[in-house]
Design an enzyme around this catalytic site. Structure first.
Site, short mmCIF file in Angstrom:
data_model
loop_
_atom_site.label_atom_id
_atom_site.label_comp_id
_atom_site.label_asym_id
_atom_site.label_seq_id
_atom_site.Cartn_x
_atom_site.Cartn_y
_atom_site.Cartn_z
N LYS A 14 3.95 8.75 9.13
CA LYS A 14 3.57 8.23 10.24
C LYS A 14 4.51 9.09 11.07
O LYS A 14 4.59 9.96 11.70
CB LYS A 14 3.42 7.23 10.33
CG LYS A 14 2.92 6.54 9.17
CD LYS A 14 1.99 4.77 9.88
CE LYS A 14 1.05 4.70 8.32
NZ LYS A 14 0.57 4.74 7.19
N ASP A 43 9.41 3.40 -0.53
CA ASP A 43 8.37 4.08 0.51
C ASP A 43 8.15 3.21 2.18
O ASP A 43 8.09 1.87 2.69
CB ASP A 43 6.83 3.12 0.12
CG ASP A 43 5.74 4.01 1.07
OD1 ASP A 43 6.15 4.61 2.09
OD2 ASP A 43 5.23 3.61 0.39
N TYR A 99 1.16 -1.03 -0.07
CA TYR A 99 0.17 -0.07 -0.40
C TYR A 99 0.63 0.52 0.00
O TYR A 99 2.16 1.51 1.00
CB TYR A 99 -0.91 0.05 1.24
CG TYR A 99 -1.55 1.13 1.37
CD1 TYR A 99 -2.44 0.94 0.35
CD2 TYR A 99 -1.51 2.06 1.93
CE1 TYR A 99 -3.38 2.29 0.69
CE2 TYR A 99 -2.13 3.05 2.40
CZ TYR A 99 -3.60 3.34 1.55
OH TYR A 99 -4.22 4.60 1.51
#
Ligand SMILES: *Cc1c(COP(=O)(O)O)cnc(C)c1O
Length: 437
Positions: free
Chosen positions: A274, A246, A151
Protein backbone atom coordinates in the site's frame (compact mmCIF):
# COMPACT_ATOMS: atom_id res chain seq x y z
CA UNK A 1 -35.53 16.66 10.25
CA UNK A 2 -33.11 16.02 7.42
CA UNK A 3 -34.51 14.37 4.35
CA UNK A 4 -32.83 12.25 1.72
CA UNK A 5 -31.28 14.11 -1.17
CA UNK A 6 -31.89 12.65 -4.61
CA UNK A 7 -29.59 9.97 -5.98
CA UNK A 8 -26.59 11.17 -7.98
CA UNK A 9 -26.56 10.38 -11.66
CA UNK A 10 -24.71 7.15 -12.42
CA UNK A 11 -25.61 6.86 -16.10
CA UNK A 12 -22.08 6.77 -17.48
CA UNK A 13 -20.75 4.60 -14.67
CA UNK A 14 -23.62 2.17 -15.17
CA UNK A 15 -22.89 2.03 -18.89
CA UNK A 16 -19.21 1.37 -18.26
CA UNK A 17 -20.08 -1.28 -15.72
CA UNK A 18 -22.32 -3.08 -18.24
CA UNK A 19 -19.38 -3.18 -20.63
CA UNK A 20 -16.93 -4.20 -17.91
CA UNK A 21 -19.17 -7.16 -17.04
CA UNK A 22 -18.52 -8.52 -20.53
CA UNK A 23 -14.78 -8.36 -19.94
CA UNK A 24 -14.18 -9.14 -16.28
CA UNK A 25 -15.75 -11.51 -13.79
CA UNK A 26 -18.34 -9.40 -12.00
CA UNK A 27 -17.19 -6.42 -14.06
CA UNK A 28 -14.19 -5.74 -11.83
CA UNK A 29 -10.55 -6.63 -11.31
CA UNK A 30 -10.87 -6.92 -7.53
CA UNK A 31 -14.11 -8.16 -5.92
CA UNK A 32 -14.87 -5.50 -3.30
CA UNK A 33 -15.04 -2.86 -6.04
CA UNK A 34 -18.27 -4.43 -7.30
CA UNK A 35 -20.47 -2.60 -4.72
CA UNK A 36 -22.14 -5.89 -3.74
CA UNK A 37 -22.59 -4.73 -0.13
CA UNK A 38 -23.95 -1.25 -0.84
CA UNK A 39 -26.60 0.35 -3.05
CA UNK A 40 -26.14 0.90 -6.75
CA UNK A 41 -23.44 0.05 -9.24
CA UNK A 42 -19.76 0.94 -8.85
CA UNK A 43 -18.65 4.44 -9.71
CA UNK A 44 -16.09 4.54 -12.48
CA UNK A 45 -13.48 7.07 -11.46
CA UNK A 46 -12.02 9.44 -13.96
CA UNK A 47 -9.55 11.39 -11.89
CA UNK A 48 -8.46 12.40 -8.44
CA UNK A 49 -6.82 15.50 -7.07
CA UNK A 50 -5.81 16.00 -3.43
CA UNK A 51 -8.67 14.57 -1.35
CA UNK A 52 -11.18 14.73 -4.21
CA UNK A 53 -12.42 12.25 -6.79
CA UNK A 54 -14.44 12.74 -9.97
CA UNK A 55 -16.44 9.94 -11.55
CA UNK A 56 -17.42 9.35 -15.18
CA UNK A 57 -20.68 11.26 -14.66
CA UNK A 58 -18.83 14.29 -13.37
CA UNK A 59 -19.85 13.80 -9.73
CA UNK A 60 -17.29 15.07 -7.24
CA UNK A 61 -16.51 13.34 -3.95
CA UNK A 62 -14.32 13.84 -0.93
CA UNK A 63 -12.48 10.53 -0.76
CA UNK A 64 -11.96 8.50 2.44
CA UNK A 65 -11.16 5.22 0.70
CA UNK A 66 -7.84 6.59 -0.61
CA UNK A 67 -7.34 3.60 -2.90
CA UNK A 68 -7.77 1.37 0.19
CA UNK A 69 -4.93 3.03 2.06
CA UNK A 70 -1.97 3.82 -0.22
CA UNK A 71 -2.87 7.47 -0.79
CA UNK A 72 -1.78 8.96 2.52
CA UNK A 73 -0.80 12.06 0.54
CA UNK A 74 -4.02 12.20 -1.46
CA UNK A 75 -4.40 12.05 -5.23
CA UNK A 76 -2.07 13.59 -7.78
CA UNK A 77 0.52 14.67 -5.25
CA UNK A 78 2.89 17.02 -7.15
CA UNK A 79 6.14 15.56 -5.74
CA UNK A 80 5.13 12.00 -6.57
CA UNK A 81 3.86 13.03 -9.98
CA UNK A 82 7.12 14.80 -10.81
CA UNK A 83 9.24 11.89 -9.62
CA UNK A 84 7.24 9.50 -11.79
CA UNK A 85 7.30 11.81 -14.80
CA UNK A 86 11.03 12.24 -14.43
CA UNK A 87 11.56 8.48 -14.42
CA UNK A 88 9.23 7.90 -17.37
CA UNK A 89 11.70 9.53 -19.74
CA UNK A 90 14.41 7.10 -18.66
CA UNK A 91 12.60 3.83 -19.17
CA UNK A 92 9.94 1.80 -17.43
CA UNK A 93 11.76 -1.38 -16.46
CA UNK A 94 15.17 -2.91 -16.97
CA UNK A 95 15.18 -6.23 -15.16
CA UNK A 96 18.50 -5.10 -13.71
CA UNK A 97 19.33 -3.26 -10.47
CA UNK A 98 18.93 0.53 -10.26
CA UNK A 99 20.15 3.11 -7.75
CA UNK A 100 16.48 3.89 -7.05
CA UNK A 101 16.06 0.59 -5.22
CA UNK A 102 19.00 1.48 -2.95
CA UNK A 103 17.54 4.91 -2.36
CA UNK A 104 14.13 3.64 -1.29
CA UNK A 105 15.72 0.92 0.86
CA UNK A 106 17.95 3.51 2.60
CA UNK A 107 15.01 5.77 3.26
CA UNK A 108 13.13 2.88 4.83
CA UNK A 109 15.97 1.24 6.77
CA UNK A 110 17.22 4.57 8.16
CA UNK A 111 13.78 5.29 9.59
CA UNK A 112 12.64 1.81 10.52
CA UNK A 113 14.83 -0.08 12.98
CA UNK A 114 12.52 -3.09 13.06
CA UNK A 115 14.14 -4.50 9.93
CA UNK A 116 17.76 -4.77 8.78
CA UNK A 117 17.24 -5.95 5.21
CA UNK A 118 14.34 -5.69 2.83
CA UNK A 119 13.18 -7.28 -0.44
CA UNK A 120 10.84 -5.42 -2.79
CA UNK A 121 7.98 -7.25 -4.49
CA UNK A 122 4.95 -5.98 -6.39
CA UNK A 123 1.99 -6.41 -4.02
CA UNK A 124 1.03 -7.01 -0.43
CA UNK A 125 -0.11 -10.52 -1.28
CA UNK A 126 3.32 -11.34 -2.65
CA UNK A 127 5.04 -9.84 0.37
CA UNK A 128 3.03 -12.00 2.78
CA UNK A 129 3.33 -15.13 0.67
CA UNK A 130 7.10 -14.71 0.62
CA UNK A 131 7.25 -13.99 4.36
CA UNK A 132 5.41 -17.26 5.03
CA UNK A 133 7.86 -19.17 2.83
CA UNK A 134 10.78 -17.54 4.62
CA UNK A 135 9.35 -18.51 8.00
CA UNK A 136 8.89 -22.09 6.88
CA UNK A 137 12.31 -22.26 5.28
CA UNK A 138 14.03 -20.82 8.34
CA UNK A 139 12.23 -22.85 11.02
CA UNK A 140 11.93 -26.02 8.90
CA UNK A 141 8.35 -26.29 10.15
CA UNK A 142 5.17 -26.17 8.07
CA UNK A 143 2.25 -24.96 10.15
CA UNK A 144 1.06 -21.37 10.20
CA UNK A 145 -1.32 -19.77 12.69
CA UNK A 146 -3.56 -16.93 11.56
CA UNK A 147 -6.42 -15.06 13.17
CA UNK A 148 -10.06 -14.95 12.20
CA UNK A 149 -10.73 -11.40 11.02
CA UNK A 150 -7.27 -10.74 9.58
CA UNK A 151 -6.70 -10.45 5.83
CA UNK A 152 -3.30 -11.14 4.37
CA UNK A 153 -3.91 -11.10 0.64
CA UNK A 154 -5.07 -13.97 -1.54
CA UNK A 155 -2.29 -16.57 -1.39
CA UNK A 156 -3.48 -20.16 -0.87
CA UNK A 157 -2.18 -20.68 2.68
CA UNK A 158 -4.05 -17.64 3.93
CA UNK A 159 -7.46 -18.03 2.31
CA UNK A 160 -8.49 -20.06 5.29
CA UNK A 161 -11.16 -19.41 7.89
CA UNK A 162 -11.79 -20.82 11.32
CA UNK A 163 -13.43 -24.19 11.70
CA UNK A 164 -15.57 -24.81 14.77
CA UNK A 165 -13.81 -25.07 18.11
CA UNK A 166 -11.16 -23.05 19.87
CA UNK A 167 -8.19 -24.43 17.96
CA UNK A 168 -8.91 -26.31 14.76
CA UNK A 169 -7.53 -26.68 11.29
CA UNK A 170 -8.85 -24.02 9.03
CA UNK A 171 -11.39 -24.49 6.29
CA UNK A 172 -10.65 -22.98 2.91
CA UNK A 173 -12.43 -19.69 2.37
CA UNK A 174 -12.08 -19.93 -1.39
CA UNK A 175 -12.74 -22.66 -3.90
CA UNK A 176 -9.52 -23.87 -5.46
CA UNK A 177 -7.47 -23.95 -2.27
CA UNK A 178 -6.42 -27.58 -1.65
CA UNK A 179 -7.57 -29.01 1.64
CA UNK A 180 -3.97 -30.05 2.26
CA UNK A 181 -3.00 -26.35 2.30
CA UNK A 182 -5.78 -25.47 4.72
CA UNK A 183 -4.53 -28.27 6.96
CA UNK A 184 -1.26 -26.39 7.37
CA UNK A 185 -3.03 -23.24 8.55
CA UNK A 186 -4.60 -23.05 11.98
CA UNK A 187 -7.08 -20.24 12.56
CA UNK A 188 -7.82 -18.87 16.02
CA UNK A 189 -9.71 -15.89 17.43
CA UNK A 190 -8.02 -12.57 18.10
CA UNK A 191 -7.55 -11.29 21.63
CA UNK A 192 -7.67 -14.79 23.13
CA UNK A 193 -4.63 -15.87 25.14
CA UNK A 194 -6.09 -19.28 25.91
CA UNK A 195 -6.39 -20.09 22.21
CA UNK A 196 -2.73 -19.15 21.75
CA UNK A 197 -1.64 -21.34 24.65
CA UNK A 198 -3.68 -24.23 23.31
CA UNK A 199 -2.37 -23.91 19.77
CA UNK A 200 1.23 -24.16 20.98
CA UNK A 201 0.38 -27.07 23.25
CA UNK A 202 -1.51 -28.97 20.52
CA UNK A 203 1.06 -28.35 17.80
CA UNK A 204 4.30 -28.38 19.73
CA UNK A 205 7.37 -27.81 17.52
CA UNK A 206 5.25 -27.71 14.37
CA UNK A 207 4.41 -24.01 14.06
CA UNK A 208 6.64 -22.01 11.74
CA UNK A 209 4.96 -18.69 12.35
CA UNK A 210 2.01 -16.80 13.71
CA UNK A 211 0.85 -14.05 11.39
CA UNK A 212 -1.24 -11.08 12.48
CA UNK A 213 -2.09 -7.72 10.97
CA UNK A 214 -0.22 -4.92 12.74
CA UNK A 215 -3.63 -3.61 13.67
CA UNK A 216 -6.36 -5.73 12.09
CA UNK A 217 -8.07 -3.30 9.72
CA UNK A 218 -9.58 -5.40 6.95
CA UNK A 219 -12.61 -6.67 8.85
CA UNK A 220 -13.52 -3.68 10.91
CA UNK A 221 -10.81 -2.07 13.00
CA UNK A 222 -10.01 -4.60 15.70
CA UNK A 223 -7.51 -2.78 17.90
CA UNK A 224 -5.71 -5.30 20.10
CA UNK A 225 -4.56 -4.61 23.67
CA UNK A 226 -0.85 -3.95 24.03
CA UNK A 227 -0.61 -6.57 26.68
CA UNK A 228 -2.09 -9.22 24.38
CA UNK A 229 0.35 -8.43 21.58
CA UNK A 230 3.25 -8.60 24.03
CA UNK A 231 1.95 -11.99 25.13
CA UNK A 232 1.80 -13.08 21.49
CA UNK A 233 5.41 -11.96 21.05
CA UNK A 234 6.52 -13.92 24.11
CA UNK A 235 4.68 -17.15 23.39
CA UNK A 236 5.94 -17.32 19.79
CA UNK A 237 9.51 -16.77 20.94
CA UNK A 238 9.27 -19.37 23.70
CA UNK A 239 8.03 -21.94 21.21
CA UNK A 240 10.57 -21.26 18.47
CA UNK A 241 7.92 -19.88 16.10
CA UNK A 242 8.36 -16.63 14.20
CA UNK A 243 6.01 -13.68 14.54
CA UNK A 244 5.05 -12.15 11.21
CA UNK A 245 3.58 -8.66 11.49
CA UNK A 246 1.60 -7.92 8.37
CA UNK A 247 1.90 -4.15 8.18
CA UNK A 248 0.57 -3.77 4.65
CA UNK A 249 -1.98 -1.25 5.98
CA UNK A 250 -0.29 -0.01 9.15
CA UNK A 251 3.25 0.27 7.78
CA UNK A 252 4.01 3.94 6.99
CA UNK A 253 0.43 4.71 8.08
CA UNK A 254 1.03 4.74 11.83
CA UNK A 255 4.61 5.86 11.24
CA UNK A 256 7.68 4.32 9.59
CA UNK A 257 7.78 1.61 12.21
CA UNK A 258 4.05 1.06 11.97
CA UNK A 259 2.16 -0.93 14.56
CA UNK A 260 5.36 -2.58 15.80
CA UNK A 261 6.27 0.73 17.35
CA UNK A 262 2.78 1.31 18.72
CA UNK A 263 2.91 -2.08 20.47
CA UNK A 264 6.59 -1.64 21.26
CA UNK A 265 7.56 -5.11 20.08
CA UNK A 266 10.09 -6.59 17.68
CA UNK A 267 8.40 -8.95 15.22
CA UNK A 268 10.58 -11.41 13.27
CA UNK A 269 9.33 -10.65 9.77
CA UNK A 270 7.43 -7.56 8.64
CA UNK A 271 5.43 -7.15 5.47
CA UNK A 272 4.59 -3.91 3.70
CA UNK A 273 2.51 -2.73 0.76
CA UNK A 274 0.00 0.00 0.00
CA UNK A 275 1.67 3.28 1.12
CA UNK A 276 5.22 2.04 0.38
CA UNK A 277 4.78 2.54 -3.38
CA UNK A 278 3.22 6.00 -3.24
CA UNK A 279 0.24 4.68 -5.24
CA UNK A 280 2.25 2.37 -7.52
CA UNK A 281 2.23 -1.44 -7.08
CA UNK A 282 4.96 -2.14 -4.51
CA UNK A 283 5.15 -4.57 -1.63
CA UNK A 284 8.08 -5.54 0.57
CA UNK A 285 9.13 -7.81 3.36
CA UNK A 286 11.95 -7.31 5.79
CA UNK A 287 13.61 -8.94 8.76
CA UNK A 288 16.98 -9.27 10.49
CA UNK A 289 20.09 -9.84 8.37
CA UNK A 290 20.21 -13.40 9.62
CA UNK A 291 16.68 -14.21 8.51
CA UNK A 292 17.01 -12.38 5.20
CA UNK A 293 20.16 -14.34 4.39
CA UNK A 294 17.86 -17.34 3.83
CA UNK A 295 16.41 -15.64 0.74
CA UNK A 296 17.75 -16.44 -2.73
CA UNK A 297 20.35 -15.85 -4.07
CA UNK A 298 22.02 -15.81 -0.60
CA UNK A 299 19.95 -18.68 0.77
CA UNK A 300 17.69 -21.56 -0.10
CA UNK A 301 14.30 -19.82 0.08
CA UNK A 302 13.43 -18.93 -3.51
CA UNK A 303 11.65 -15.69 -4.30
CA UNK A 304 11.85 -13.54 -7.44
CA UNK A 305 10.02 -10.93 -9.53
CA UNK A 306 10.29 -9.70 -13.14
CA UNK A 307 9.04 -6.24 -12.21
CA UNK A 308 10.19 -6.26 -8.56
CA UNK A 309 11.82 -2.98 -7.58
CA UNK A 310 10.35 -1.40 -10.70
CA UNK A 311 12.07 1.97 -11.25
CA UNK A 312 8.88 4.00 -11.77
CA UNK A 313 7.33 2.48 -8.67
CA UNK A 314 10.55 3.05 -6.70
CA UNK A 315 10.58 6.70 -7.77
CA UNK A 316 7.00 7.10 -6.54
CA UNK A 317 7.86 5.38 -3.25
CA UNK A 318 10.91 7.56 -2.68
CA UNK A 319 8.94 10.75 -3.31
CA UNK A 320 6.12 9.65 -0.99
CA UNK A 321 8.26 8.36 1.86
CA UNK A 322 10.51 11.45 1.74
CA UNK A 323 7.47 13.54 2.62
CA UNK A 324 6.31 11.12 5.31
CA UNK A 325 9.78 11.19 6.89
CA UNK A 326 9.52 14.91 7.62
CA UNK A 327 9.25 15.63 11.35
CA UNK A 328 5.72 16.00 12.64
CA UNK A 329 4.01 14.48 9.61
CA UNK A 330 2.33 11.64 11.49
CA UNK A 331 1.59 13.67 14.61
CA UNK A 332 -0.30 16.24 12.59
CA UNK A 333 -2.28 13.66 10.62
CA UNK A 334 -3.20 11.86 13.80
CA UNK A 335 -4.34 15.09 15.48
CA UNK A 336 -6.49 15.93 12.48
CA UNK A 337 -8.06 12.49 12.61
CA UNK A 338 -8.64 12.66 16.38
CA UNK A 339 -10.39 16.01 16.08
CA UNK A 340 -12.57 14.69 13.26
CA UNK A 341 -13.53 11.57 15.21
CA UNK A 342 -14.12 13.48 18.47
CA UNK A 343 -16.52 15.86 16.78
CA UNK A 344 -18.51 12.92 15.43
CA UNK A 345 -18.43 11.13 18.75
CA UNK A 346 -19.96 14.08 20.54
CA UNK A 347 -22.65 14.37 17.89
CA UNK A 348 -23.42 10.67 18.26
CA UNK A 349 -23.54 10.94 22.05
CA UNK A 350 -25.85 13.96 21.85
CA UNK A 351 -28.24 12.12 19.56
CA UNK A 352 -27.90 8.81 21.39
CA UNK A 353 -27.28 6.91 18.15
CA UNK A 354 -26.09 3.33 18.31
CA UNK A 355 -22.78 3.72 16.54
CA UNK A 356 -19.16 3.77 17.67
CA UNK A 357 -16.14 5.13 15.89
CA UNK A 358 -12.91 3.27 16.48
CA UNK A 359 -9.68 4.93 15.46
CA UNK A 360 -5.91 4.61 15.47
CA UNK A 361 -3.48 6.94 13.70
CA UNK A 362 -5.31 8.21 10.63
CA UNK A 363 -7.52 5.11 10.31
CA UNK A 364 -11.12 5.08 11.52
CA UNK A 365 -14.06 2.71 11.39
CA UNK A 366 -17.80 3.16 11.91
CA UNK A 367 -19.25 0.29 13.92
CA UNK A 368 -23.00 0.23 14.33
CA UNK A 369 -22.91 -1.28 17.78
CA UNK A 370 -23.42 -0.60 21.48
CA UNK A 371 -20.21 -2.43 22.47
CA UNK A 372 -17.45 -0.24 23.86
CA UNK A 373 -14.74 -2.37 22.28
CA UNK A 374 -14.65 -4.72 19.32
CA UNK A 375 -11.53 -6.86 19.22
CA UNK A 376 -12.65 -10.08 17.61
CA UNK A 377 -14.31 -10.79 14.28
CA UNK A 378 -17.26 -12.58 15.90
CA UNK A 379 -18.18 -9.45 17.84
CA UNK A 380 -19.28 -7.78 14.62
CA UNK A 381 -22.97 -8.31 13.98
CA UNK A 382 -23.47 -8.88 10.23
CA UNK A 383 -26.97 -7.39 10.56
CA UNK A 384 -25.40 -4.05 11.54
CA UNK A 385 -24.06 -3.72 7.99
CA UNK A 386 -27.53 -2.70 6.88
CA UNK A 387 -26.97 0.63 8.65
CA UNK A 388 -23.68 1.15 6.88
CA UNK A 389 -25.30 0.39 3.55
CA UNK A 390 -27.83 3.18 4.14
CA UNK A 391 -25.19 5.61 5.35
CA UNK A 392 -23.02 4.82 2.34
CA UNK A 393 -25.78 5.80 -0.08
CA UNK A 394 -26.56 9.02 1.79
CA UNK A 395 -22.87 9.94 1.83
CA UNK A 396 -22.34 9.25 -1.87
CA UNK A 397 -25.37 11.37 -2.67
CA UNK A 398 -23.78 14.16 -0.64
CA UNK A 399 -20.39 13.89 -2.30
CA UNK A 400 -18.53 11.80 0.26
CA UNK A 401 -16.85 8.58 -0.90
CA UNK A 402 -16.28 5.73 1.55
CA UNK A 403 -15.27 2.13 0.83
CA UNK A 404 -18.23 0.10 -0.42
CA UNK A 405 -18.48 -2.19 2.61
CA UNK A 406 -19.14 -1.67 6.29
CA UNK A 407 -16.23 -3.95 7.13
CA UNK A 408 -13.81 -1.50 5.54
CA UNK A 409 -12.04 1.29 7.40
CA UNK A 410 -11.73 4.91 6.31
CA UNK A 411 -8.48 6.84 5.90
CA UNK A 412 -7.65 10.49 6.33
CA UNK A 413 -4.87 11.77 4.12
CA UNK A 414 -2.60 14.78 4.43
CA UNK A 415 -4.47 16.23 1.46
CA UNK A 416 -7.75 16.52 3.38
CA UNK A 417 -8.17 20.21 4.16
CA UNK A 418 -10.00 21.78 7.09
CA UNK A 419 -12.76 22.63 4.66
CA UNK A 420 -12.98 19.05 3.33
CA UNK A 421 -13.25 17.73 6.86
CA UNK A 422 -15.78 20.30 8.03
CA UNK A 423 -17.98 19.63 5.00
CA UNK A 424 -17.67 15.90 5.53
CA UNK A 425 -18.64 16.18 9.20
CA UNK A 426 -21.84 18.01 8.28
CA UNK A 427 -22.63 15.39 5.66
CA UNK A 428 -21.99 12.45 7.94
CA UNK A 429 -24.26 14.03 10.57
CA UNK A 430 -27.05 14.52 8.02
CA UNK A 431 -26.60 10.96 6.82
CA UNK A 432 -26.72 9.53 10.33
CA UNK A 433 -29.90 11.49 11.03
CA UNK A 434 -31.46 9.74 8.05
CA UNK A 435 -30.08 6.30 8.91
CA UNK A 436 -31.51 6.52 12.43
CA UNK A 437 -34.73 8.40 11.67
C1 LIG B 1 -4.17 -5.07 1.36
C2 LIG B 1 -3.56 -6.06 2.25
C3 LIG B 1 -2.86 -7.18 1.78
C4 LIG B 1 -2.80 -7.53 0.32
O1 LIG B 1 -2.14 -6.56 -0.43
P1 LIG B 1 -2.40 -6.50 -2.02
O2 LIG B 1 -1.47 -5.44 -2.47
O3 LIG B 1 -3.84 -6.19 -2.20
O4 LIG B 1 -2.04 -7.84 -2.57
C5 LIG B 1 -2.22 -7.99 2.70
N1 LIG B 1 -2.28 -7.74 4.01
C6 LIG B 1 -2.94 -6.69 4.50
C7 LIG B 1 -2.92 -6.42 5.97
C8 LIG B 1 -3.62 -5.82 3.65
O5 LIG B 1 -4.30 -4.79 4.14
Amino acid sequence: MTTSVSDISREKSAELFEKAKQYFPGGVNSPVRAFKSVYGTPLFIERGDKAHLWDADGNEFIDYCCSWGPLILGHNNPEIREAVQNQLGKGLSFGAPTALENELAELILNNNKKIEKIRFVSSGTEAVMSAIRLARGYTKRDKIVKFEGCYHGHSDSLLVKAGSGLVTFGETSSAGVPKAFADETIVIALNDKEALKKVFADFKDQIAAVIIEGVPANNGLLIQDKEYIKFLREITKTNGALLIFDEVITGFRLGFEGASKYYDIQPDILTYGKIIGGGMPVGAYGASKELMSCISPDGAVYQAGTLAGNPVAMAAGIAALSILAQPGFYEKLEQTTQAFVEELRSFIAERGYQIKIFTIGSIFWFAFTEQEKIQRADQIDPASMEFYKKMHRELLNRGVYFGPSGYEVGFISAAHTEEDLTQTLAKIKESLDIVFQ
